[in-house]
Design a protein around this motif. Sequence first.
Motif, PDB file in Angstrom:
ATOM      1  N   LEU A   1      -0.908  -0.209  -6.393  1.00  0.00           N
ATOM      2  CA  LEU A   1      -0.658   1.134  -6.818  1.00  0.00           C
ATOM      3  C   LEU A   1       0.778   1.302  -6.514  1.00  0.00           C
ATOM      4  O   LEU A   1       1.276   1.319  -5.284  1.00  0.00           O
ATOM      5  CB  LEU A   1      -1.597   1.982  -5.875  1.00  0.00           C
ATOM      6  N   ALA A   2       1.628   1.891  -7.551  1.00  0.00           N
ATOM      7  CA  ALA A   2       3.051   1.803  -7.263  1.00  0.00           C
ATOM      8  C   ALA A   2       3.716   3.142  -6.553  1.00  0.00           C
ATOM      9  O   ALA A   2       2.758   4.146  -6.304  1.00  0.00           O
ATOM     10  CB  ALA A   2       3.851   1.864  -8.721  1.00  0.00           C
ATOM     11  N   PRO A   3       4.767   3.044  -5.720  1.00  0.00           N
ATOM     12  CA  PRO A   3       5.423   4.104  -5.303  1.00  0.00           C
ATOM     13  C   PRO A   3       6.035   4.908  -6.352  1.00  0.00           C
ATOM     14  O   PRO A   3       6.812   4.604  -7.209  1.00  0.00           O
ATOM     15  CB  PRO A   3       6.556   3.443  -4.073  1.00  0.00           C
TER      16      PRO A   3
ATOM     17  N   TYR B   1       1.580  -0.152   2.300  1.00  0.00           N
ATOM     18  CA  TYR B   1       2.932  -0.634   2.933  1.00  0.00           C
ATOM     19  C   TYR B   1       3.845   0.565   2.631  1.00  0.00           C
ATOM     20  O   TYR B   1       4.048   1.521   1.876  1.00  0.00           O
ATOM     21  CB  TYR B   1       3.519  -1.814   1.981  1.00  0.00           C
ATOM     22  N   VAL B   2       4.690   0.584   3.640  1.00  0.00           N
ATOM     23  CA  VAL B   2       5.889   1.529   3.924  1.00  0.00           C
ATOM     24  C   VAL B   2       6.974   1.105   3.022  1.00  0.00           C
ATOM     25  O   VAL B   2       7.518   0.152   3.329  1.00  0.00           O
ATOM     26  CB  VAL B   2       6.059   1.893   5.256  1.00  0.00           C
TER      27      VAL B   2
ATOM     28  N   ARG C   1       5.038  11.781   7.891  1.00  0.00           N
ATOM     29  CA  ARG C   1       5.162  12.653   6.598  1.00  0.00           C
ATOM     30  C   ARG C   1       5.087  11.973   5.425  1.00  0.00           C
ATOM     31  O   ARG C   1       4.325  12.373   4.726  1.00  0.00           O
ATOM     32  CB  ARG C   1       6.397  13.431   6.882  1.00  0.00           C
ATOM     33  N   TYR C   2       5.909  10.896   5.295  1.00  0.00           N
ATOM     34  CA  TYR C   2       5.745  10.290   4.054  1.00  0.00           C
ATOM     35  C   TYR C   2       4.699   9.242   4.009  1.00  0.00           C
ATOM     36  O   TYR C   2       4.069   8.942   3.023  1.00  0.00           O
ATOM     37  CB  TYR C   2       7.044   9.257   4.098  1.00  0.00           C
TER      38      TYR C   2
ATOM     39  N   SER D   1       3.994   3.375  -0.219  1.00  0.00           N
ATOM     40  CA  SER D   1       4.293   4.564   0.131  1.00  0.00           C
ATOM     41  C   SER D   1       5.428   5.153  -0.946  1.00  0.00           C
ATOM     42  O   SER D   1       6.274   4.440  -1.240  1.00  0.00           O
ATOM     43  CB  SER D   1       4.696   4.937   1.400  1.00  0.00           C
ATOM     44  N   GLU D   2       5.844   6.364  -1.222  1.00  0.00           N
ATOM     45  CA  GLU D   2       7.125   6.715  -1.558  1.00  0.00           C
ATOM     46  C   GLU D   2       8.199   6.324  -0.633  1.00  0.00           C
ATOM     47  O   GLU D   2       8.005   6.180   0.361  1.00  0.00           O
ATOM     48  CB  GLU D   2       6.986   8.445  -1.687  1.00  0.00           C
TER      49      GLU D   2
END
Length: 328
Positions: free
Chosen positions: A5-7, A66-67, A48-49, A31-32
């Motif tokens: 799943l894409a950021p 993943y961040v 927050r992110y 994540s974004e």
Amino acid sequence: MQLLLAPMEGLMDPAMRGLLTALGGYDRAVSEFVRVSQGVLPAHVWHRYCPELLTGGTTAAGTPVYVQIMGPEPEVTADNAAYAVSLGAPGIDLNFGCPSKTVNRRCAGASLLKTPDLIADIIAATRRAVPAGIPVTAKVRLGYEDKEHFLDIARAVEDGGATSVAVHARTRAEGYRPPAHWHYVAEIRAALHIPVIANGEIWTPEDYAACRAASGGPDVMLGRGAIARPDLARRLRDHGTAWPWERIAACFLRYDDALAADDCTPTMRAGRLKQWLALVKQHAATDWPFTPALFEHLKGLTDITAVRAALSDPSGLSGVDTGVPTRG
């Protein structure tokens, strides 16, 4: 087959990640992006992110998140990655693909595609900073203005020590304009020894089949297509048909419930639902033909109760031909 799943900044927020991974089919999410430029960001920014850091680094469905970090300085990026891992990140993804003009003016995102050596340095510094068991992945495009150096970019990712690379099969200059050039991904797969994931313009199961054939592999990252068709990952896994609107409407309401739980205002919630429906009606009206008419009805509404009611039962809209039999 690996489905990621894409950021996507402003689209794939924590509530959307939670919803889509709960529907099933995804091996991991990203994540974004968190932009770093100097120093290490405090914990509350990371939370927050990526609030999943507070729940073992996974969504409620157990999907790892993943961040994603974006920055031009190897050591600053590495230090922030190490801190994110200390907070519970199960993996680090590095952004070398964001096409935003603001981001690119600050020598980040896709602008780094012009300097493959720096890409390798950023990845290598990050690889050294985090434990060996923590994956370090990257997302790139085929180039900045053109595709002349697409293999140099891909090799830089591998040379830096990345675990895998997701390739958005367009240049920065091409933005999100179709088509995606999946055949370049096949060349990258042939040149590298790490897993290569194709990304871009996968809206339907038919698109996935075409991407798989052109890119030479089954692994893909779904972005806007995952939002336009919330059932897409499950359909790819199960070879199923489009879900009935009742199931899609339930997804909208669950997303709104998550936004409400996160203290979003009713007006903001209505806006996010309409933003989502705009993507559905533009790219998935073949599955739900009434969505353009539904969007026209909703676009002027700000009352969240009215928006939810119309999404739940579009057949009840006066003067709107939804294609769904009227109840009663």
